[in-house]
Design an enzyme around this catalytic site. Structure first.
Site, mmCIF file in Angstrom:
data_model
loop_
_atom_site.group_PDB
_atom_site.id
_atom_site.type_symbol
_atom_site.label_atom_id
_atom_site.label_comp_id
_atom_site.label_asym_id
_atom_site.label_seq_id
_atom_site.Cartn_x
_atom_site.Cartn_y
_atom_site.Cartn_z
ATOM 1 C CB THR A 12 -3.322 -13.474 -44.196
ATOM 2 O OG1 THR A 12 -1.939 -13.199 -44.395
ATOM 3 C CG2 THR A 12 -4.092 -13.055 -45.425
ATOM 4 C CB SER A 55 2.440 -16.024 -37.854
ATOM 5 O OG SER A 55 2.879 -16.290 -39.159
ATOM 6 C CB THR A 88 0.020 -19.076 -43.697
ATOM 7 O OG1 THR A 88 0.428 -17.886 -44.373
ATOM 8 C CG2 THR A 88 -1.477 -19.244 -43.779
ATOM 9 C CG ASP A 89 4.478 -15.668 -43.252
ATOM 10 O OD1 ASP A 89 3.866 -16.140 -44.232
ATOM 11 O OD2 ASP A 89 4.855 -14.479 -43.202
#
Ligand code: ASP
Length: 323
Positions: A12, A55, A88-89
């Site tokens: 992101t 990710s 971030t995932d």
């Protein structure tokens, strides 16, 4: 002058709105540095564009290449620390692999954003600036791989993404953060134990099974027949599982798989306490290893690295016992 390398991978933080209104990673590292709010006095920053993907689309082979790339920068005399910008995932997973396989004392700092780069209140620039400050800070050396987000500094082994969208998403349940960045100053309040293992790569194909109340053993039996090298069971509470799981674990172990019991509770360790009906003592008797306080997704990565290093069952049990 401190020299920091920013390795950009997408996520992101490197994303904007595409013509179909979806959010897509399309920015390179230089664009992230260009949007920093304040000058980073006394720091020279270079950029290495490793990838530009969400990710959720990374795989173990690519993440292993990324870890080698980070380690290569750290070996250079003209690099004092590395920042990795990442979605971030799965950030906590890549950060954990780096923590396991990179022995350097120089800081490795993962960061990202929850609000994409085209949003007026994107959190990316502040996170990147904070991460660069941590990567350049002598006090951050020897802490292993770190995750910096929303002013907090977390250890890779304990941190998890806890909210799908809010900017204060990362937490280390049961432990808390290691420190913070306040007004550009890096503070470290505690120093975690390092648990680096020999780097022999990562083994693919370890499965993660999350049972619910009364789940069947069908997927475990599929894993046994497919000859998977390992299975992590994200069990209940102290490490107990639905009826029938102990027998299924015995079948898996007989088929040659390493079986590790983690817990779906975000805090506390698994331990063989309860007996009968696939309570944890019966899983242990069937040959399972207990993950301690390590989460199921990180147990999968630790087992992957240990199997790549050809660790035997005892060495694997000892490695998990350190958590
Ligand atoms: N939501 C994710 C992010 O924050 C998407 C990803 O992991 O790439 O970057």
């Amino acid at each position: 002058m401190k020299r920091v390398t920013v390795v950009s991978t997408g996520g992101t933080i490197a994303s904007g709105k595409a013509s179909d209104h979806s959010v897509v990673a399309d920015r390179k590292g230089a664009a992230l540095i260009a949007t920093l709010h304040d000058p980073l006095d006394g720091m020279a920053v270079e950029v290495d564009d490793f990838a530009s993907v969400g990710s959720y689309a990374l795989d173990l082979a690519t993440v292993y290449q990324l870890v080698r790339c980070i380690a290569g920068h750290l070996e250079r005399d003209d690099c004092d620390g590395v920042v990795v910008t990442h979605g971030t995932d799965t950030m906590e997973e890549t950060a954990f692999i780096a923590d396991l396989l990179i022995g350097s004392d120089k800081p490795v700092v993962f960061t990202g954003a929850q609000r994409h780069a085209d949003m007026p209140d994107t959190d990316g620039p502040r996170n990147v600036a904070d991460a660069i400050r941590v990567a350049a800070a002598p006090i951050a050396r020897g802490l292993g791989s770190l995750l910096v987000f929303e002013g907090d500094i977390h250890a890779a082994a304990t941190v998890s993404k806890t909210h799908t969208a809010r900017v204060d998403t990362f937490r280390s349940a049961g432990y808390g953060k290691l420190g913070e960045i306040d007004n550009g100053v890096v503070y470290i309040q505690r120093r975690p134990e390092r648990r680096v293992i020999a780097d022999h790569g990562l083994v693919e194909g370890i499965e993660l099974v999350k049972p619910g109340l009364g789940s069947s053993t069908a997927y475990l039996d599929f894993c046994a027949s497919a000859g998977v090298p390992g299975v992590i069971i994200e069990a209940f509470g102290r490490g107990n599982a639905p009826r029938g799981y102990a027998d299924a674990v015995a079948r898996l172990v007989k088929a040659g798989a390493i079986v590790v019991i983690a817990s779906r509770c975000p805090e506390g360790r698994t331990l063989p306490v309860y007996g009968a009906d696939s309570g944890a003592t019966t899983l242990q008797a069937a040959g399972a290893i207990f993950a301690g306080e390590l989460s199921a997704i990180k147990s999968r990565l630790l087992l992957s690295a240990l199997l790549a290093a050809k660790a035997d069952r005892n060495a694997i049990a000892e490695a998990f016992a350190r958590y």
